[in-house]
Design a protein around this motif. Structure first.
Motif, mmCIF file in Angstrom:
data_model
loop_
_atom_site.group_PDB
_atom_site.id
_atom_site.type_symbol
_atom_site.label_atom_id
_atom_site.label_comp_id
_atom_site.label_asym_id
_atom_site.label_seq_id
_atom_site.Cartn_x
_atom_site.Cartn_y
_atom_site.Cartn_z
ATOM 1 N N GLN A 169 10.306 -9.297 -7.980
ATOM 2 C CA GLN A 169 9.444 -10.284 -7.340
ATOM 3 C C GLN A 169 9.021 -9.895 -5.919
ATOM 4 O OE1 GLN A 169 11.361 -14.114 -6.970
ATOM 5 N NE2 GLN A 169 13.378 -13.207 -6.718
ATOM 6 N N ASP A 170 9.886 -9.265 -5.156
ATOM 7 C CA ASP A 170 9.501 -8.880 -3.793
ATOM 8 C C ASP A 170 8.376 -7.843 -3.814
ATOM 9 O OD1 ASP A 170 11.396 -10.592 -2.775
ATOM 10 O OD2 ASP A 170 12.916 -9.040 -2.474
ATOM 11 N N THR A 171 8.508 -6.861 -4.701
ATOM 12 C CA THR A 171 7.464 -5.845 -4.842
ATOM 13 C C THR A 171 6.172 -6.478 -5.339
ATOM 14 O OG1 THR A 171 9.132 -4.172 -5.327
ATOM 15 C CG2 THR A 171 6.864 -3.651 -5.946
ATOM 16 N N PHE A 172 6.305 -7.415 -6.264
ATOM 17 C CA PHE A 172 5.144 -8.107 -6.819
ATOM 18 C C PHE A 172 4.380 -8.848 -5.728
ATOM 19 C CE2 PHE A 172 3.162 -11.920 -8.589
ATOM 20 C CZ PHE A 172 2.428 -11.400 -9.640
ATOM 21 N N VAL A 173 5.078 -9.618 -4.929
ATOM 22 C CA VAL A 173 4.431 -10.428 -3.891
ATOM 23 C C VAL A 173 3.710 -9.542 -2.876
ATOM 24 C CG1 VAL A 173 4.881 -11.962 -1.929
ATOM 25 C CG2 VAL A 173 5.967 -12.408 -4.142
ATOM 26 N N ALA A 174 4.300 -8.406 -2.562
ATOM 27 C CA ALA A 174 3.729 -7.528 -1.530
ATOM 28 C C ALA A 174 2.692 -6.548 -2.060
ATOM 29 C CB ALA A 174 4.855 -6.747 -0.844
ATOM 30 N N SER A 175 2.530 -6.459 -3.376
ATOM 31 C CA SER A 175 1.756 -5.365 -3.971
ATOM 32 C C SER A 175 0.288 -5.329 -3.541
ATOM 33 C CB SER A 175 1.849 -5.428 -5.506
ATOM 34 O OG SER A 175 1.356 -6.667 -5.996
#
Length: 236
Positions: free
Chosen positions: A72-78
């Motif tokens: 989720q962290d990577t997703f939000v920042a992508s």
């Protein structure tokens, strides 16, 4: 200190141990979620299966959803990361379009490729479905902030927020499309081919308004915001 005392582990070893424990808990939780459903699985069951204390699970994963959506962290920042790292002379639309095509070709989980078991788990769980919608909203907000920063616009300004909403909607729709095709039984190769073609059409709908938005100029040149034709009053 007595000679028999065990010296503390070096920071690197302690961090590695934490990562191993975190990964173990995540893997055990995923197996349980896939076998018996997210809603039906308890934190106590996960702790018992991982042979750790229940508090250890919640220390690493404060929310139960965090155990399932571990990207989720990577997703939000992508999307914001793509904007920040785009090439000179490249508009935001072009950069995001290219990045999605690359992610789809690689069957990247962050783009929505999760496998049938995981896709069914999310579709069958109201909790996970709601959390996924929240993550899409957070990703759009992060994109809006990145667009505001790259164009020198206040973060509350309507232009970057609207641009992020349009671009976020395309990505959200494509993510859902990948999930639909996964649930329909298509393999990743077939899904990739389908969504890359569909993404070209979807992003194409935004060309008239965002083709030149926030393009990166040459060295020393500021980014360009939305370009609009001059509006002069028509002569009678």
């Amino acid at each position: 200190m007595s000679r028999d005392a065990t010296p503390p582990a070096p920071p690197g070893l302690r961090e590695a141990k934490k990562q191993e424990t975190r990964q173990l808990i995540s893997d055990v939780a995923t197996d349980l979620f896939l076998s018996q459903g997210f809603e039906q699985t308890t934190i106590a069951e996960i702790a018992a299966a991982a042979r750790v204390a229940k508090k250890t699970v919640t220390n690493y994963f404060p929310r139960k959803e965090d155990l399932a959506l571990d990207h989720q962290d990577t997703f939000v920042a992508s999307l914001a990361a793509t904007v920040s790292g785009r090439q000179a002379g490249e508009s935001v639309l072009t950069a995001l379009r290219r990045a999605f095509a690359d992610a789809a070709a690689a069957a990247d989980p962050v783009a929505g490729f999760s496998g049938p078991g995981f896709a069914h788990m999310i579709a069958d769980s109201p909790t996970l479905s709601a959390r996924l919608r929240e993550l899409h909203d957070l990703r759009e907000a992060a994109l809006a902030a990145a667009l505001a920063d790259t164009t020198g616009t206040p973060r509350g300004d309507i232009t970057p927020r609207t641009a992020a909403a349009l671009l976020g909607a395309v990505h959200r729709t494509l993510f859902q499309r990948i999930q639909e095709l996964t649930l329909a039984g298509q393999d990743n190769a077939g899904i990739s081919a389908t969504v890359i073609a569909e993404a070209d059409r979807a992003f194409g709908l935004l060309e008239s308004s965002l083709a030149d938005y926030a393009s990166v100029g040459t060295a020393g040149s500021p980014p360009r915001a939305v370009t609009r034709p001059d509006r002069e009053p028509k002569k009678p």
